[in-house]
Design an enzyme around this catalytic site. Structure first.
Site, PDB file in Angstrom:
ATOM      1  N   ASN A  61      12.632 -19.041  77.489  1.00  3.87           N
ATOM      2  CA  ASN A  61      11.446 -18.687  76.722  1.00  3.87           C
ATOM      3  C   ASN A  61      10.983 -17.305  77.198  1.00  3.87           C
ATOM      4  O   ASN A  61      10.408 -17.183  78.273  1.00  3.87           O
ATOM      5  CB  ASN A  61      10.354 -19.746  76.947  1.00  3.87           C
ATOM      6  CG  ASN A  61       9.058 -19.401  76.234  1.00  3.87           C
ATOM      7  OD1 ASN A  61       9.002 -18.443  75.464  1.00  3.87           O
ATOM      8  ND2 ASN A  61       8.016 -20.185  76.473  1.00  3.87           N
ATOM      9  N   LYS A  63       8.677 -15.578  76.072  1.00  6.24           N
ATOM     10  CA  LYS A  63       7.243 -15.370  75.810  1.00  6.24           C
ATOM     11  C   LYS A  63       7.076 -13.996  75.133  1.00  6.24           C
ATOM     12  O   LYS A  63       7.947 -13.605  74.357  1.00  6.24           O
ATOM     13  CB  LYS A  63       6.437 -15.529  77.097  1.00  6.24           C
ATOM     14  CG  LYS A  63       6.770 -16.872  77.787  1.00  6.24           C
ATOM     15  CD  LYS A  63       5.825 -17.294  78.833  1.00  6.24           C
ATOM     16  CE  LYS A  63       6.252 -18.651  79.380  1.00  6.24           C
ATOM     17  NZ  LYS A  63       5.359 -19.183  80.374  1.00  6.24           N
ATOM     18  N   HIS A 153       3.472 -25.335  73.070  1.00  2.62           N
ATOM     19  CA  HIS A 153       3.515 -24.808  74.439  1.00  2.62           C
ATOM     20  C   HIS A 153       2.080 -24.773  74.985  1.00  2.62           C
ATOM     21  O   HIS A 153       1.132 -24.537  74.231  1.00  2.62           O
ATOM     22  CB  HIS A 153       4.126 -23.398  74.431  1.00  2.62           C
ATOM     23  CG  HIS A 153       4.433 -22.908  75.810  1.00  2.62           C
ATOM     24  ND1 HIS A 153       3.460 -22.389  76.632  1.00  2.62           N
ATOM     25  CD2 HIS A 153       5.583 -22.891  76.518  1.00  2.62           C
ATOM     26  CE1 HIS A 153       4.021 -22.059  77.797  1.00  2.62           C
ATOM     27  NE2 HIS A 153       5.305 -22.363  77.753  1.00  2.62           N
ATOM     28  N   GLU A 155       0.526 -22.601  76.571  1.00  2.00           N
ATOM     29  CA  GLU A 155      -0.187 -21.343  76.305  1.00  2.00           C
ATOM     30  C   GLU A 155      -0.787 -21.357  74.899  1.00  2.00           C
ATOM     31  O   GLU A 155      -1.872 -20.831  74.659  1.00  2.00           O
ATOM     32  CB  GLU A 155       0.771 -20.151  76.512  1.00  2.00           C
ATOM     33  CG  GLU A 155       0.977 -19.880  77.999  1.00  2.00           C
ATOM     34  CD  GLU A 155       2.357 -19.379  78.369  1.00  2.00           C
ATOM     35  OE1 GLU A 155       3.072 -18.849  77.513  1.00  2.00           O
ATOM     36  OE2 GLU A 155       2.721 -19.538  79.562  1.00  2.00           O
ATOM     37  N   GLU A 224       6.176 -29.772  80.920  1.00  3.01           N
ATOM     38  CA  GLU A 224       5.803 -28.534  81.614  1.00  3.01           C
ATOM     39  C   GLU A 224       4.398 -28.697  82.198  1.00  3.01           C
ATOM     40  O   GLU A 224       3.403 -28.495  81.485  1.00  3.01           O
ATOM     41  CB  GLU A 224       5.794 -27.352  80.638  1.00  3.01           C
ATOM     42  CG  GLU A 224       7.131 -27.030  80.035  1.00  3.01           C
ATOM     43  CD  GLU A 224       7.237 -25.551  79.630  1.00  3.01           C
ATOM     44  OE1 GLU A 224       8.189 -24.908  80.066  1.00  3.01           O
ATOM     45  OE2 GLU A 224       6.355 -25.048  78.911  1.00  3.01           O
ATOM     46  N   GLY A 230       4.522 -20.237  85.587  1.00  3.45           N
ATOM     47  CA  GLY A 230       4.251 -18.857  85.999  1.00  3.45           C
ATOM     48  C   GLY A 230       3.598 -18.726  87.361  1.00  3.45           C
ATOM     49  O   GLY A 230       3.107 -17.659  87.715  1.00  3.45           O
ATOM     50  N   GLY A 291      10.813 -19.784  81.793  1.00  7.89           N
ATOM     51  CA  GLY A 291      10.058 -18.584  81.415  1.00  7.89           C
ATOM     52  C   GLY A 291      10.537 -17.375  82.207  1.00  7.89           C
ATOM     53  O   GLY A 291      11.622 -16.848  81.972  1.00  7.89           O
ATOM     54  N   GLY A 292       9.750 -16.960  83.193  1.00 12.81           N
ATOM     55  CA  GLY A 292       9.985 -15.726  83.961  1.00 12.81           C
ATOM     56  C   GLY A 292      11.427 -15.525  84.400  1.00 12.81           C
ATOM     57  O   GLY A 292      11.995 -14.443  84.195  1.00 12.81           O
TER      58      GLY A 292
HETATM   59  P1  13P Z   1       7.845 -20.063  83.998  1.00  9.41           P
HETATM   60  O1  13P Z   1       9.298 -20.442  84.114  1.00  9.41           O
HETATM   61  O2  13P Z   1       7.613 -18.592  84.015  1.00  9.41           O
HETATM   62  O3  13P Z   1       7.000 -20.816  84.981  1.00  9.41           O
HETATM   63  O4  13P Z   1       7.373 -20.526  82.538  1.00  9.41           O
HETATM   64  C1  13P Z   1       7.666 -21.806  82.122  1.00  9.41           C
HETATM   65  C2  13P Z   1       7.376 -21.907  80.697  1.00  9.41           C
HETATM   66  O5  13P Z   1       6.241 -21.832  80.271  1.00  9.41           O
HETATM   67  C3  13P Z   1       8.514 -22.054  79.777  1.00  9.41           C
HETATM   68  O6  13P Z   1       8.091 -22.396  78.511  1.00  9.41           O
END
Ligand code: 13P
Length: 314
Positions: A61, A63, A153, A155, A224, A230, A291-292
Site C-alpha cells: 500500500n 498510500k 483502511h 486512515e 491492521e 506507521g 505500508g512504509g
Molecule cells: P505501515 O506498514 O507503514 O505500518 O502501514 C500499514 C498499512 O497501513 C498498510 O495498509
C-alpha cells in the site's frame, strides 16, 4: 481450536458441491480427520485439505506516495529482486501493488501483463459514475486494470469518517465492478487499553455480514491494529494470532466453518523485511498489507519471500 472432521461433514460437502465442482473441506494442519471421514472422502471424491490451502496475498500500500518515475524503477527492481529471492512466487502467492489512483494504469503497464504483480486501488466510491467530484469509480479502477481495491483502511475511517455501513456499500459495488476487496479492520490504542478490541473487530465485521454471502466470499480481510500502523511497533505474534482466531471464530458463528476456514486474513501494521517471517508463520495469517516498508522494492520482495511455502512450513 482443533476441530474433528467427521464422515457426516464429508457427506454434507459432497451433497452441497454444485454441478461438476469438486467437493472440498478446508482443514487446518492440526485438525483431526477421523478414519471414517477419510474413507468416506475417498469414496465420494471429496478433497480434505490439511495443509496451508489459503494462497498468501501480499499487498503493497503506497498510500499517497510515488509518481510515474518512481513506479517505473520500482517495477523493474521488484521483478529483479523477486527473481533472485523467490523465483517461483507467482505460482504460490498473489502479489499486489496499490499505488495512488492516477498511477493504476501506469503500474499495470509496467507489470508486463500482470506478470510481476496485480494492481489495486486504495479506495473507491459507492457509485459507478456521476457528480461526485474527486471520487474514484470502482468500475473505472477495473477498466484501468485493477484487480483489487483496499476498502475501509483506518486512515479513511479516521480522516474521512468512513463508517461500517459505507464500507459495506463499497464492498458490494467493488465486487459488482469485478474487483476483489481487501477490507481493513483493527482497533485503536484506546480500544486495546480498555479491552474493547474484540468488540470493535466484531462491529467492523458487520460490514462483511451485511452483504450477500456470494459477495462476502470474495472479500479478503486485513487485520491492521491502528496503533501499529506507521509506528514501527508491530503487534506481537500472540496479539495477531489472538485477533485472527477471534475473527475466524466470529465468522464461523455467522457464516459457517467452511467460510471461516476459507477466507484470507492478512496482517498489516509495521510489517518489514525483518519481522515478516515471524508474521508469515502465525497460524491463520495468509499474507500482509505493507505500508512504509513496501516503498523499497527490495524490502517488499523480501517480505514476499517470507511467505514462501517452504519457509512457512518449517
Ligand atoms: P505501515 O506498514 O507503514 O505500518 O502501514 C500499514 C498499512 O497501513 C498498510 O495498509
Amino acid at each position: 481450536m482443533r476441530r474433528f472432521i467427521t464422515a457426516d461433514e464429508v457427506r454434507k460437502a459432497a451433497r452441497e458441491a454444485s454441478g461438476g465442482e469438486k467437493a472440498f473441506i478446508y482443514a487446518e494442519k492440526e485438525d483431526v480427520v477421523t478414519d471414517e471421514a477419510r474413507d468416506m472422502a475417498r469414496t465420494l471424491g471429496v478433497v480434505i485439505s490439511s495443509e496451508i490451502t489459503r494462497r498468501p496475498c501480499i499487498c503493497a500500500n503506497f498510500k499517497m506516495n510515488g509518481g510515474p518515475g518512481f513506479m517505473d524503477k520500482y517495477a523493474a527492481e521488484l521483478a529483479s529482486c523477486l527473481a533472485q529471492f523467490y523465483p517461483e512466487y507467482a505460482a504460490e502467492t498473489d502479489v499486489v501493488v496499490a499505488p495512488p489512483a492516477p498511477l493504476v494504469p501506469v503500474a499495470l503497464a509496467l507489470s508486463n501483463k500482470k506478470a510481476i504483480y496485480s494492481v489495486a486501488g486504495q479506495n473507491c466510491y459507492i457509485k459507478e459514475s456521476g457528480a461526485f467530484t474527486g471520487e474514484v469509480s470502482p468500475y473505472l479502477l477495473r477498466e484501468c486494470g485493477a484487480d483489487y481495491v483496499i476498502i475501509g483502511h483506518s486512515e479513511r475511517r479516521k480522516l474521512f469518517a468512513e463508517t461500517d455501513a459505507l464500507v459495506a456499500q463499497k464492498l458490494k459495488i467493488a465486487i459488482d465492478a469485478g474487483l476483489t476487496p481487501i477490507m481493513c479492520l483493527g482497533e485503536n490504542i484506546d480500544d486495546r487499553k480498555t479491552a474493547k478490541t474484540f468488540a470493535v473487530i466484531a462491529q467492523m465485521l458487520t460490514a462483511l455480514y451485511s452483504i450477500p454471502i456470494e459477495y462476502s466470499k470474495k472479500v479478503i480481510l486485513a487485520y491492521e491494529p491502528v496503533w501499529a500502523i506507521g509506528t514501527g511497533m508491530n503487534a506481537s505474534s500472540e496479539q495477531i494470532a489472538e485477533v485472527c482466531a477471534f475473527i475466524r471464530k466470529n465468522i464461523m458463528v455467522k457464516l459457517g466453518v467452511d467460510f471461516s476456514n476459507a477466507i484470507r486474513i492478512l496482517y498489516g501494521g509495521s510489517v518489514n523485511e525483518t519481522n515478516a517471517l515471524e508474521i508469515a508463520v502465525i497460524k491463520g495469517i495468509d499474507g500482509a498489507l505493507v505500508g512504509g516498508a513496501s516503498l523499497k522494492a527490495v524490502n517488499f520482495a523480501k517480505i514476499i519471500a517470507a511467505f514462501k511455502t517452504d519457509a512457512r512450513s518449517n
